[in-house]
Design an enzyme around this catalytic site. Structure first.
Site, PDB file in Angstrom:
ATOM      1  N   TYR A 102      56.701  41.956-139.809  1.00 27.13           N
ATOM      2  CA  TYR A 102      56.052  41.074-138.829  1.00 27.13           C
ATOM      3  C   TYR A 102      56.117  39.641-139.339  1.00 27.13           C
ATOM      4  O   TYR A 102      55.865  39.393-140.532  1.00 27.13           O
ATOM      5  CB  TYR A 102      54.585  41.482-138.649  1.00 27.13           C
ATOM      6  CG  TYR A 102      53.797  40.505-137.806  1.00 27.13           C
ATOM      7  CD1 TYR A 102      53.624  40.718-136.441  1.00 27.13           C
ATOM      8  CD2 TYR A 102      53.250  39.353-138.365  1.00 27.13           C
ATOM      9  CE1 TYR A 102      52.924  39.811-135.665  1.00 27.13           C
ATOM     10  CE2 TYR A 102      52.553  38.431-137.586  1.00 27.13           C
ATOM     11  CZ  TYR A 102      52.392  38.666-136.237  1.00 27.13           C
ATOM     12  OH  TYR A 102      51.720  37.764-135.464  1.00 27.13           O
ATOM     13  N   GLU A 190      56.506  34.554-132.567  1.00 24.88           N
ATOM     14  CA  GLU A 190      56.206  35.806-133.260  1.00 24.88           C
ATOM     15  C   GLU A 190      57.413  36.743-133.170  1.00 24.88           C
ATOM     16  O   GLU A 190      57.988  36.897-132.094  1.00 24.88           O
ATOM     17  CB  GLU A 190      54.992  36.468-132.602  1.00 24.88           C
ATOM     18  CG  GLU A 190      54.556  37.760-133.283  1.00 24.88           C
ATOM     19  CD  GLU A 190      53.477  38.484-132.478  1.00 24.88           C
ATOM     20  OE1 GLU A 190      52.291  38.328-132.784  1.00 24.88           O
ATOM     21  OE2 GLU A 190      53.835  39.214-131.530  1.00 24.88           O
TER      22      GLU A 190
END
Ligand code: GDP
Ligand code: MN
Length: 381
Positions: A102, A190
């Site tokens: 992530y 993101e």
């Protein structure tokens, strides 16, 4: 402004971040055509909706051949994912995954710095990781003046304890992602998952991007603008140039300035009400703007009372009051209105409103009083 995954990937690719080759389609036939053009199965059929967890909801499927592309595309097109109807699919070459990570950048307003988050536990919602194992997220705060250097990025990657094979690729992607965030004028970028392939390459498999609307003037964002998802109310407000966000409650809110609009939401909630919307009429609260705002709120069937909360600054109280009176003459309003008018020339403004007051148009001296009154009216109907 939120981007779809396919737009986010195009945005990332513009900054040199590796993403999979693919194309966006709106029909089953085109989905198959794109897969055939990619020519290397399996491909991934991905629902394009601006909401996370598409995989879990069945909106992301691997297809081993053209027949499977057809099957998945017809199942996913039109599917409802958390209230969003799938109208577009992104078809891309499938990737082999060794590990899922992530990575994100966003603004930490209280620290007045950029916040980078990196975790070896990707592919799941970061909120879940934060709850289960907060130490698994390596955070860095970046002074916008200094930016992100390669040395800092490398130390950060090491702190996140990714597979050492991923270090170099991750460092390069994070530097590019930071540039995309800053130079691209994003509020959020993101990548979840950021993947390590068995070959050692690091690659963005998903993209979530929120752009800063205030920077639109220095970019070519027309294409993103054209695909914005708005409900009917938001569409009507947008056409009138109003900043409007639809919510689920019953109190319609009109305020001048985003800060005051947000405070108004809070106060309405605090006294037990629930806002139907967030509508910021900005600095120039003239009759046209006020009429437009009232019209938008009036057309919302869930609204049972309206709160006009104005704090005159550059906009003077008497102008606002004249605007409201004129607007009421032009729009037939279905719900009672409660006004709080303060700030510059508020007294003149209140004097103008005075003769028009009734059960349907009430005035209160403070924001709190007005909130209590409007919430009572909203509930009493
Ligand atoms: P989200 O569920 O909306 O976040 O959608 P993602 O694009 O992040 O995909 C969800 C999950 O699907 C990923 O975490 C992967 O596990 C899987 N997935 C997506 N693309 C591929 C792919 O190209 N190959 C493989 N093997 N899995 C994929
Ligand atoms: Mn994802």
């Amino acid at each position: 402004m939120d981007l779809f995954e396919y737009q986010g990937k195009q945005f990332f690719a513009g900054f040199g971040i590796p993403v999979s080759a693919g194309d966006v389609v709106t029909t089953v036939d085109d989905a198959v055509a794109v897969a055939e053009r990619i020519g290397n199965y399996p491909v991934v059929v991905k629902a394009q909706v601006q909401v996370g967890g598409r995989g879990k909801a069945g909106g992301i499927k691997l297809a081993a051949d053209a027949a499977e592309v057809r099957e998945h595309a017809s199942n996913i097109l039109g599917m409802d994912i958390k209230g969003h109807t799938v109208e577009r699919l992104w078809i891309e070459e499938a990737s082999d995954i060794a590990e899922e990570y992530y990575a994100s950048f966003t603004l930490d307003r209280s620290a007045k710095q950029h916040l980078g988050m990196l975790s070896a536990q990707g592919g799941v919602e970061i909120e879940a990781v934060a709850e289960r194992d907060p130490d698994a997220i390596a955070k860095i705060w970046i002074d916008p003046v200094d930016g992100l250097t390669e040395d800092v990025a490398r130390t950060w990657v090491e702190a996140a304890a990714l597979n050492p094979d991923a270090t170099e690729g991750a460092v390069q992607i994070l530097l590019k992602l930071y540039r995309a965030y800053v130079e691209g004028d994003a509020d959020l970028v993101e990548i979840n998952p950021l993947i390590l392939k068995p070959t050692g390459e690091v690659h963005a498999l998903d993209a979530k991007v929120t752009l800063d609307n205030n920077a639109a003037f220095r970019h070519e964002w027309d294409e993103y603008e054209a695909t914005q998802e708005r409900d009917e109310r938001e569409e009507a407000a947008h056409a009138k140039g109003l900043q409007y966000v639809g919510l689920d409650g019953s109190v319609g809110i009109i305020a001048n300035g985003a800060g005051l609009a947000m405070s108004t939401l809070d106060v309405v909630n605090q006294v037990g009400g629930s806002p139907a919307n967030f509508l910021d009429i900005g600095g120039g609260a003239n009759a046209d703007v006020m009429a437009g705002a009232l019209e938008v709120i009036n057309n919302d069937p869930s609204v049972t009372a309206i709160f006009i909360n104005i704090f005159g600054g550059i906009t003077r109280g008497e102008e606002v009051a004249n605007g409201i009176v004129e607007a009421l003459g032009r729009v037939q309003i279905n719900s009672p209105i409660v006004i709080r008018l303060d700030g510059t020339n508020a007294e003149e403004g209140r004097a103008i409103l005075e003769p028009h007051l009734s059960d349907a148009l009430q005035m209160q001296p403070t924001m709190l009083d007005a909130a209590r009154t409007v919430v009572a009216l909203a509930g009493a109907r």
